[in-house]
Write a protein that holds these residues in place. Sequence first.
Motif, PDB file in Angstrom:
ATOM      1  N   ALA A 126       0.809  -1.216   0.000  1.00 18.87           N
ATOM      2  CA  ALA A 126       0.000   0.000   0.000  1.00 18.87           C
ATOM      3  C   ALA A 126       0.844   1.268   0.000  1.00 18.87           C
ATOM      4  O   ALA A 126       0.404   2.318  -0.480  1.00 18.87           O
ATOM      5  CB  ALA A 126      -0.937  -0.001   1.206  1.00 18.87           C
ATOM      6  N   ASP A 127       2.062   1.213   0.555  1.00 18.61           N
ATOM      7  CA  ASP A 127       2.918   2.394   0.633  1.00 18.61           C
ATOM      8  C   ASP A 127       3.865   2.513  -0.553  1.00 18.61           C
ATOM      9  O   ASP A 127       4.782   3.345  -0.534  1.00 18.61           O
ATOM     10  CB  ASP A 127       3.733   2.361   1.933  1.00 18.61           C
ATOM     11  CG  ASP A 127       2.845   2.417   3.168  1.00 18.61           C
ATOM     12  OD1 ASP A 127       1.780   3.063   3.083  1.00 18.61           O
ATOM     13  OD2 ASP A 127       3.213   1.814   4.197  1.00 18.61           O
ATOM     14  N   GLN A 128       3.659   1.667  -1.572  1.00 16.74           N
ATOM     15  CA  GLN A 128       4.529   1.668  -2.749  1.00 16.74           C
ATOM     16  C   GLN A 128       3.680   1.912  -4.000  1.00 16.74           C
ATOM     17  O   GLN A 128       3.296   0.980  -4.702  1.00 16.74           O
ATOM     18  CB  GLN A 128       5.269   0.327  -2.871  1.00 16.74           C
ATOM     19  CG  GLN A 128       6.059  -0.076  -1.642  1.00 16.74           C
ATOM     20  CD  GLN A 128       7.250   0.828  -1.423  1.00 16.74           C
ATOM     21  OE1 GLN A 128       7.834   1.341  -2.381  1.00 16.74           O
ATOM     22  NE2 GLN A 128       7.622   1.038  -0.160  1.00 16.74           N
ATOM     23  N   PRO A 129       3.348   3.169  -4.298  1.00 18.63           N
ATOM     24  CA  PRO A 129       2.418   3.455  -5.409  1.00 18.63           C
ATOM     25  C   PRO A 129       2.912   2.951  -6.759  1.00 18.63           C
ATOM     26  O   PRO A 129       2.104   2.496  -7.576  1.00 18.63           O
ATOM     27  CB  PRO A 129       2.295   4.977  -5.387  1.00 18.63           C
ATOM     28  CG  PRO A 129       3.483   5.464  -4.623  1.00 18.63           C
ATOM     29  CD  PRO A 129       3.786   4.404  -3.620  1.00 18.63           C
ATOM     30  N   VAL A 130       4.214   3.054  -7.017  1.00 18.78           N
ATOM     31  CA  VAL A 130       4.732   2.577  -8.302  1.00 18.78           C
ATOM     32  C   VAL A 130       4.577   1.068  -8.405  1.00 18.78           C
ATOM     33  O   VAL A 130       4.137   0.540  -9.434  1.00 18.78           O
ATOM     34  CB  VAL A 130       6.210   2.984  -8.479  1.00 18.78           C
ATOM     35  CG1 VAL A 130       6.784   2.363  -9.757  1.00 18.78           C
ATOM     36  CG2 VAL A 130       6.354   4.494  -8.505  1.00 18.78           C
ATOM     37  N   LEU A 131       4.930   0.376  -7.328  1.00 23.55           N
ATOM     38  CA  LEU A 131       4.799  -1.082  -7.325  1.00 23.55           C
ATOM     39  C   LEU A 131       3.336  -1.504  -7.449  1.00 23.55           C
ATOM     40  O   LEU A 131       3.016  -2.480  -8.136  1.00 23.55           O
ATOM     41  CB  LEU A 131       5.416  -1.652  -6.053  1.00 23.55           C
ATOM     42  CG  LEU A 131       5.604  -3.171  -5.980  1.00 23.55           C
ATOM     43  CD1 LEU A 131       6.443  -3.663  -7.164  1.00 23.55           C
ATOM     44  CD2 LEU A 131       6.250  -3.568  -4.660  1.00 23.55           C
TER      45      LEU A 131
END
Length: 433
Positions: free
Chosen positions: A299-304
């Motif tokens: 959730a804290d990795q928008p690109v991923l």
Amino acid sequence: MYHDPALASAAKADPRPTSAVSTATGIVGLVGLLVWIGIARWFGMDGPYAALVNVAAAGLPMVLWSVLVEKVHRNPSTGIDWANPKPWRETLDLSITKLAGLWLTWGGIAATYAIGRFYWEGGFRFSMWCFMWAAPVLFMASIPYTLWLDRRMVESRDGCYHLGAWLMGLDGPRDNEAIYNHLRSWGVKAFFTAFMLAIVPPGFGDFVRGDTSQVLSNPVALANWLITFMFVIDVAFATAGYLLALRPLDSHIRTANPFAAGWMAALICYPPFVLMGDGGPLDYHPGTRGEASWSLWFADQPVLLAVIGSVLVALTAIYASATVTFGIRFSNLTHRGILTNGPYAFSRHPAYLSKNLFWMISTVPFLTTGSWVDAVRATALMGIVAGIYYWRAKTEERHLGMDPAYQEYSAWMERNGLVPRFFQWLKGTKTEA
């Protein structure tokens, strides 16, 4: 664009076998579906009746294209001789016998639905509602249809006829294997048509109700909305396939899988026998966060999130396109013609492959909210589920492999298919093209 003469020459020397269903058939069905979905979204029609129209919007253009453009009704594989209809008096007794066999089959299916409490719960209640409205129409239509078709059949004494002859106590040789294939074929249609109709309305309604203003601002919501859309396509084409198994369309069932292992491998993937469902012995979700795990863990990795979401949408698109490739011939456990185009030009089982990759990536079973034992258990159970689909694939190959056309396709795929050659590379083997 780079052009490799060697690859082009190899393709000419080893052409892909012709597919039983053209690419255009699926495309016209997809266009019809997209038009109706656009209309449904515009007017906010998200109910079960609109969902049924969605099935018709996919199926009707394919029927018209198949008959008017490709003239599939004239294929020798239909077993129909349109040019030399027999006098109706000559085929009347035969047709009456076939109607007896057909109505006995339908009576058995109706009794199964009536007795099975499962069929009157949840989404299956909608299936039963559809069948109750359709039953009298089908009963009446079966009479002129059978009388009309038997006059044009090259050989009318099929499994339905032999079942009717047995019921009526007629003398003469009995083809028991034809009867068994008839019963297996209708068993497939009865089981899977009820299931498909039950899941048509929910996905359609969810997609039509989707709020694009929220979807377009959130990569996870966008991915889930597009995944829902892919399943709407898949379900519409699959349902149309079961409903349109008709000989004049050359979409009839040639054979139903005669192997018990094939039936077992397939049925445990569907309710009420499903083993992978919530609380089932092969449920790999406990200890994970379910099939939304990917959006929660990262959730804290928008690109991923955007990358994983795109991969999941792509995998679902492959799965849906495999169903679209069938046109009006989709069906589990049956042989209705060999496909060699679309995703089937790259893999023998693109739907199973993409489906299992989707589950693995979306669930991330080795990440857990519990102990390491939960992670090991979830990963092992997912591996078992993948093994079941491998088992399904092999039983299907065994069934379809009885047809020389599939043998030719399978050999070509081994030499040229992207997925088989990838696995050959992993194993350090190579098949010469």
